[in-house]
Design a protein around this motif. Structure first.
Motif, PDB file in Angstrom:
ATOM      1  N   MET A 120      38.866  34.622  14.006  1.00  0.00           N
ATOM      2  CA  MET A 120      37.865  34.562  12.957  1.00  0.00           C
ATOM      3  C   MET A 120      38.544  35.057  11.676  1.00  0.00           C
ATOM      4  O   MET A 120      38.935  36.220  11.610  1.00  0.00           O
ATOM      5  CB  MET A 120      36.672  35.434  13.318  1.00  0.00           C
ATOM      6  N   ASP A 121      38.675  34.202  10.716  1.00  0.00           N
ATOM      7  CA  ASP A 121      39.368  34.549   9.477  1.00  0.00           C
ATOM      8  C   ASP A 121      38.353  34.894   8.382  1.00  0.00           C
ATOM      9  O   ASP A 121      37.760  34.003   7.777  1.00  0.00           O
ATOM     10  CB  ASP A 121      40.262  33.396   9.042  1.00  0.00           C
ATOM     11  N   GLU A 122      38.132  36.168   8.175  1.00  0.00           N
ATOM     12  CA  GLU A 122      37.209  36.696   7.161  1.00  0.00           C
ATOM     13  C   GLU A 122      35.853  35.971   7.166  1.00  0.00           C
ATOM     14  O   GLU A 122      35.406  35.490   6.126  1.00  0.00           O
ATOM     15  CB  GLU A 122      37.851  36.654   5.781  1.00  0.00           C
ATOM     16  N   PRO A 123      35.174  35.921   8.308  1.00  0.00           N
ATOM     17  CA  PRO A 123      33.940  35.144   8.396  1.00  0.00           C
ATOM     18  C   PRO A 123      32.773  35.689   7.575  1.00  0.00           C
ATOM     19  O   PRO A 123      31.848  34.943   7.270  1.00  0.00           O
ATOM     20  CB  PRO A 123      33.604  35.189   9.894  1.00  0.00           C
ATOM     21  N   PHE A 124      32.805  36.979   7.219  1.00  0.00           N
ATOM     22  CA  PHE A 124      31.672  37.573   6.508  1.00  0.00           C
ATOM     23  C   PHE A 124      31.974  37.868   5.042  1.00  0.00           C
ATOM     24  O   PHE A 124      31.169  38.484   4.348  1.00  0.00           O
ATOM     25  CB  PHE A 124      31.232  38.873   7.187  1.00  0.00           C
ATOM     26  N   SER A 125      33.117  37.435   4.549  1.00  0.00           N
ATOM     27  CA  SER A 125      33.561  37.841   3.207  1.00  0.00           C
ATOM     28  C   SER A 125      32.663  37.357   2.071  1.00  0.00           C
ATOM     29  O   SER A 125      32.582  38.007   1.037  1.00  0.00           O
ATOM     30  CB  SER A 125      34.998  37.373   2.961  1.00  0.00           C
ATOM     31  N   ALA A 126      31.967  36.250   2.242  1.00  0.00           N
ATOM     32  CA  ALA A 126      31.155  35.707   1.145  1.00  0.00           C
ATOM     33  C   ALA A 126      29.664  36.030   1.288  1.00  0.00           C
ATOM     34  O   ALA A 126      28.836  35.445   0.612  1.00  0.00           O
ATOM     35  CB  ALA A 126      31.343  34.198   1.068  1.00  0.00           C
ATOM     36  N   LEU A 127      29.340  36.973   2.168  1.00  0.00           N
ATOM     37  CA  LEU A 127      27.936  37.281   2.426  1.00  0.00           C
ATOM     38  C   LEU A 127      27.452  38.499   1.635  1.00  0.00           C
ATOM     39  O   LEU A 127      28.239  39.369   1.281  1.00  0.00           O
ATOM     40  CB  LEU A 127      27.733  37.550   3.918  1.00  0.00           C
ATOM     41  N   ASP A 128      26.137  38.547   1.440  1.00  0.00           N
ATOM     42  CA  ASP A 128      25.549  39.723   0.799  1.00  0.00           C
ATOM     43  C   ASP A 128      25.643  40.891   1.778  1.00  0.00           C
ATOM     44  O   ASP A 128      25.771  40.698   2.991  1.00  0.00           O
ATOM     45  CB  ASP A 128      24.090  39.448   0.416  1.00  0.00           C
TER      46      ASP A 128
END
Length: 168
Positions: free
Chosen positions: A1-9
């Motif tokens: 999993m490559d930075e799966p949450f990086s663009a989330l609030d």
């Protein structure tokens, strides 16, 4: 999993982090999770691998990396991500959790301008930060002062959580 949450609030991110931990425990499979967020690495990882220029610098448990960084790079890397400023409590407690179980002093006196106050929807950690410098904190519910909380109330709350086997 490559930075799966990086663009989330932040709220969605935290919820998904909790979900991934539960999923990993359920399926009992290794998940390789890439992140540049040290807080996230500490929250999710059983083992953390720190790399620099394509080379492994240290691979260890979160506790060992924080308490025994292999070199200045690892230590500064985690310091830069506020990894040493982690949450005091695992649970997401709020001031209202103390109010709900009557762990506060009902307020009977008129408010003075110099009293420090906190909203009952504020985090437990914010309350702890205020109690570091103040003996007594006024508690507001919908703008109205409803009582006070002191360090004795906080100690009782933490003790109750420990007795129930809750996260502290």
């Amino acid at each position: 999993m490559d930075e799966p949450f990086s663009a989330l609030d932040p709220i969605s991110r935290q919820k998904l982090q909790q979900d991934i931990v539960k999923l990993q425990k359920k399926i009992k499979k290794t998940i390789v999770f890439v992140t540049h967020d040290m807080q996230e690495a500490l929250a999710l990882g059983d083992r953390i691998c720190v790399m620099k220029d394509g080379e492994v610098v240290q691979c260890d448990t979160p506790t060992n990396i924080i308490s025994n960084p292999k070199n200045d790079f690892v230590e500064n890397f985690f310091k830069s991500g506020n990894a040493y400023n982690t949450c005091v409590l695992k649970g997401e407690y709020k001031v209202k959790d103390l109010i709900d179980i009557e762990l506060y002093n009902h307020y009977k006196y008129k408010t003075q301008n110099n009293n420090i106050s906190i909203d009952d929807e504020s985090s437990f950690e914010d309350l702890l930060k205020l109690l570091k410098d103040e003996e007594l904190i006024l508690v507001r519910h919908k703008g109205e002062i409803i009582g006070t909380i002191d360090s004795n109330n906080v100690v009782k709350f933490i003790s109750m959580q420990l007795e129930k086997g809750g996260d502290v």
